[in-house]
Design an enzyme around this catalytic site. Structure first.
Site, PDB file in Angstrom:
ATOM      1  N   LYS A 199      13.872  14.023  -6.431  1.00 12.67           N
ATOM      2  CA  LYS A 199      15.215  13.450  -6.586  1.00 12.67           C
ATOM      3  C   LYS A 199      15.319  12.747  -7.942  1.00 12.67           C
ATOM      4  O   LYS A 199      16.255  12.943  -8.683  1.00 12.67           O
ATOM      5  CB  LYS A 199      15.429  12.465  -5.429  1.00 12.67           C
ATOM      6  N   GLU A 205       3.149  11.654  -9.252  1.00 14.12           N
ATOM      7  CA  GLU A 205       2.358  12.741  -8.664  1.00 14.12           C
ATOM      8  C   GLU A 205       3.009  14.097  -8.945  1.00 14.12           C
ATOM      9  O   GLU A 205       2.359  15.055  -9.370  1.00 14.12           O
ATOM     10  CB  GLU A 205       2.238  12.554  -7.137  1.00 14.12           C
ATOM     11  N   GLY A 260      15.618  10.718   0.470  1.00 10.34           N
ATOM     12  CA  GLY A 260      14.522  11.688   0.392  1.00 10.34           C
ATOM     13  C   GLY A 260      14.037  12.151   1.757  1.00 10.34           C
ATOM     14  O   GLY A 260      13.924  13.347   2.024  1.00 10.34           O
ATOM     15  N   ARG A 261      13.760  11.197   2.650  1.00 12.52           N
ATOM     16  CA  ARG A 261      13.164  11.588   3.937  1.00 12.52           C
ATOM     17  C   ARG A 261      14.173  12.198   4.907  1.00 12.52           C
ATOM     18  O   ARG A 261      13.816  12.553   6.027  1.00 12.52           O
ATOM     19  CB  ARG A 261      12.415  10.409   4.566  1.00 12.52           C
ATOM     20  N   GLU A 346       8.698   4.587   6.928  1.00 15.03           N
ATOM     21  CA  GLU A 346       9.295   4.274   5.621  1.00 15.03           C
ATOM     22  C   GLU A 346      10.739   3.786   5.807  1.00 15.03           C
ATOM     23  O   GLU A 346      11.262   3.033   4.998  1.00 15.03           O
ATOM     24  CB  GLU A 346       9.251   5.488   4.673  1.00 15.03           C
ATOM     25  N   HIS A 377      -9.254  15.194  22.745  1.00 12.22           N
ATOM     26  CA  HIS A 377     -10.686  15.166  22.426  1.00 12.22           C
ATOM     27  C   HIS A 377     -10.936  14.272  21.218  1.00 12.22           C
ATOM     28  O   HIS A 377     -11.929  14.413  20.517  1.00 12.22           O
ATOM     29  CB  HIS A 377     -11.189  16.591  22.176  1.00 12.22           C
ATOM     30  N   LYS A 505       3.025   1.257  -7.022  1.00 12.37           N
ATOM     31  CA  LYS A 505       3.279   2.054  -8.236  1.00 12.37           C
ATOM     32  C   LYS A 505       3.015   1.215  -9.483  1.00 12.37           C
ATOM     33  O   LYS A 505       2.371   1.650 -10.430  1.00 12.37           O
ATOM     34  CB  LYS A 505       4.743   2.508  -8.266  1.00 12.37           C
TER      35      LYS A 505
HETATM   36  O1  F6P Z   1       7.719   7.363  -1.034  1.00 14.55           O
HETATM   37  C1  F6P Z   1       8.685   6.872  -1.903  1.00 14.55           C
HETATM   38  C2  F6P Z   1       9.644   7.924  -2.360  1.00 14.55           C
HETATM   39  O2  F6P Z   1      10.549   7.338  -3.207  1.00 14.55           O
HETATM   40  C3  F6P Z   1      10.350   8.635  -1.190  1.00 14.55           C
HETATM   41  O3  F6P Z   1      11.434   7.980  -0.712  1.00 14.55           O
HETATM   42  C4  F6P Z   1      10.667   9.941  -1.820  1.00 14.55           C
HETATM   43  O4  F6P Z   1      10.949  10.895  -0.853  1.00 14.55           O
HETATM   44  C5  F6P Z   1       9.413  10.233  -2.597  1.00 14.55           C
HETATM   45  O5  F6P Z   1       8.987   8.979  -3.061  1.00 14.55           O
HETATM   46  C6  F6P Z   1       9.554  11.233  -3.715  1.00 14.55           C
HETATM   47  O6  F6P Z   1      10.554  10.855  -4.616  1.00 14.55           O
HETATM   48  P1  F6P Z   1      11.203  11.914  -5.590  1.00 14.55           P
HETATM   49  O7  F6P Z   1      11.940  12.914  -4.753  1.00 14.55           O
HETATM   50  O8  F6P Z   1      12.137  11.123  -6.450  1.00 14.55           O
HETATM   51  O9  F6P Z   1      10.110  12.558  -6.383  1.00 14.55           O
END
Ligand code: F6P
Length: 540
Positions: A199, A205, A260-261, A346, A377, A505
């Site tokens: 987003k 990452e 996002g989620r 979250e 198990h 972060k």
């Molecule tokens: O975990 C934090 C967060 O901001 C989530 O809300 C989001 O889905 C994820 O990191 C990835 O963010 P982005 O889509 O901006 O890379």
């Protein structure tokens, strides 16, 4: 609210003193404590709740303005107050007419994006949109993390029998070189299409992974325009995407009113649609829409997301249970516990109200789980015999997609057996009698019986699906989304921000500087010594 939560908790006085099993003296309990909606059947008769308490909970939810909150969400009010945003992910699965009514002129952009995505899915899977060398794409690599990853990962593994396009879709999330190497070893750069989902298009990452994969592709295919052809992005940050080298034509936009989620329904679902096809994706949204309709229209006591939210709140706040186990007895749903960990924790893992006041009650449970029967198990020993009571959601399908009918029966039997065992438990007297019936002396039986006692009285829901299909998966995910939303409203917090991820972060950036520059930054001696140790160990 503070007082009303205290009053609510006081209602649980009787519940704390009884066992769930005794509630089955009511012969109509199984019927009265069940809901059937959008292809999902919920049995919540094994919750520690009687009808009058359910009525009180529903009444309480009404006094908290839940009705109005639901309509505020669906009508696009900015209920994500800390970020001043609307929360409109359900609109993404609604018919065009509803989109236009809520979004006005912006609806055109949303509908155009959906059409563009459908067209791309068709063109890519039929080979009309082909590789830089004119071949059909064989693989898709989706790069993203958090909400830009979990839903796709879940959908890909859950809907394997519906992978109709012939494309192999892979996901890459973690910032771990081994994860990158593992994925790339499966792929041919010449026939791989990459979708970067972010987003913000700034997530560390995702960006590192995207750069590594871009480098790999450029090294393997000597075609400078390969990135323009093979790469797509789903993002709100158009400038950053184009600076990265992805062409404007290959960007599918997102909007700030989709968290996002909760974003699988948007273009974030593009990689999933590339696996299950445009029609499969439409069915996923259709199932979610059916659950949305049910959520908006059903009375509280027959409303599946509301009932699940209220029983969850009852367990968390009134009965004081801190966890929630998600146990799908369905291999296809093995990624669901991880997905719901993010969606629930979250969203609602917070302790400050919308008004910025410290909350006086617990919020999101600790969510964990694993597919059954594997969980039996592993950690279920603790669920049966520790002092912790862990409310559980069992999810089971009447039909699989296979011909192993005996497996299916055994799987279902195990699921039902676990909910029954967690509720009933076994008393000392029962354990002793069993041992004596099996030939032990009274003395031997007494010595062993205590080890065989199971506490029971563990509340559970059982969700039954006829079969896991795109449609029923959509309904299931929407069910949990709404349950989490309702709980957030009743806990008076903002389910749609996630400031808790920020400090990690910031410190991550600080530690990276310390690692590279040998600075003894403002960090604890523990962290500084760990940096030193890891640097020593990483010297080849
Ligand atoms: O975990 C934090 C967060 O901001 C989530 O809300 C989001 O889905 C994820 O990191 C990835 O963010 P982005 O889509 O901006 O890379």
């Amino acid at each position: 609210m503070g007082n009303s939560m205290t009053a609510l908790c006081a209602l649980a006085k009787d519940a704390k003193a009884r066992t769930i099993e005794t509630l089955f003296d009511d012969s109509k309990r199984a019927v009265n404590f069940s809901v059937d909606a959008a292809g999902i059947f919920l049995d919540y008769a094994k919750q520690n709740l009687v009808q009058s308490e359910r009525d009180d909970l529903c009444h309480w939810a009404k006094t908290q303005g839940l009705d109005q909150y639901i309509e505020k969400m669906f009508s696009g009010e900015r209920i994500n107050q800390t970020e001043n945003r609307a929360v409109l992910h359900p609109l993404l699965r609604a018919p065009e007419k509803e989109k236009k009514a809520v979004l006005g002129t912006q609806a055109a952009e949303v509908i155009a994006t959906e059409q563009k995505m459908s067209q791309l899915v068709n063109d890519i899977s039929h080979g009309q949109y082909c590789t830089v060398n004119g071949q059909k794409f064989t693989d898709v690599l989706a790069i993203g993390i958090g909400g830009s990853y979990y839903g796709i990962k879940l959908g890909i593994s859950a809907l394997k029998p519906y992978h109709t396009t012939g494309l192999n879709v892979h996901v890459l999330a973690n910032v771990d070189g081994d994860a990158v190497a593992e994925k790339l070893a499966l792929l041919s750069a010449e026939t791989t299409l990459v979708v970067v989902i972010s987003k913000t298009f700034t997530t560390q990452e995702t960006m590192l992974n995207a750069v590594a994969v871009k480098q790999w592709m450029l090294t393997h295919v000597a075609q400078p325009n390969i990135i323009a052809r093979h790469w797509f992005a789903v993002s709100t940050n158009i400038t950053a995407v184009t600076q990265f080298g992805i062409t404007k034509d290959n960007i599918l936009p997102m909007w700030d009113w989709v968290g996002g989620r909760f974003s699988l329904w948007s273009a974030v679902g593009f990689p999933l649609a590339l696996a299950i096809g445009e029609q499969g994706f439409a069915q996923l949204k259709r199932g979610a829409y059916l659950m949305d309709q049910h959520f908006r229209q059903a009375p509280f006591d027959q409303n599946m997301p509301i009932v699940m939210a209220l029983t969850g709140l009852w367990n968390r706040n009134a009965l004081g249970y801190s966890s929630l186990a998600i146990l799908p007895y369905n291999h296809a749903l093995r990624a669901l516990p991880g997905y719901l960990q993010q969606t629930d924790m979250e969203s609602n893992g917070k302790s400050v109200s919308l008004q910025g006041e410290k909350l006086g009650w617990h919020t999101a449970p600790i969510v964990f789980g694993q597919e059954g029967t594997n969980s039996q198990h592993a950690f279920m020993q603790l669920m049966h015999q520790s002092e912790e009571i862990i409310p559980t959601d069992f999810i089971v399908c009447a039909q699989g997609h296979h011909d192993y009918s005996k497996h299916q029966q055994v799987l279902v039997a195990n699921c039902l057996a676990q909910s029954e065992a967690l509720m009933r438990g076994k008393t000392f007297a029962q354990a002793k009698a069993e041992l004596m019936a099996n030939g032990k002396s009274e003395q031997q039986a007494e010595a062993l019986a205590l080890h065989k006692v199971m506490k029971g009285n563990t509340p559970s829901n059982t969700l039954v699906l006829k079969q896991l299909t795109p449609k029923t998966l959509g309904a299931l995910l929407a069910l949990y989304e709404h349950k989490i939303f309702v709980q957030g409203v009743l806990w008076q917090l903002n389910s749609f921000d996630q400031w808790g991820v920020e400090l990690g972060k910031e410190l991550g950036a600080q530690i990276l500087r310390a690692m590279n520059d040998n600075l003894s930054d403002d960090l604890s001696s523990s962290t500084l010594s760990l940096i030193k140790r890891i640097k020593q160990l990483s010297d080849k």
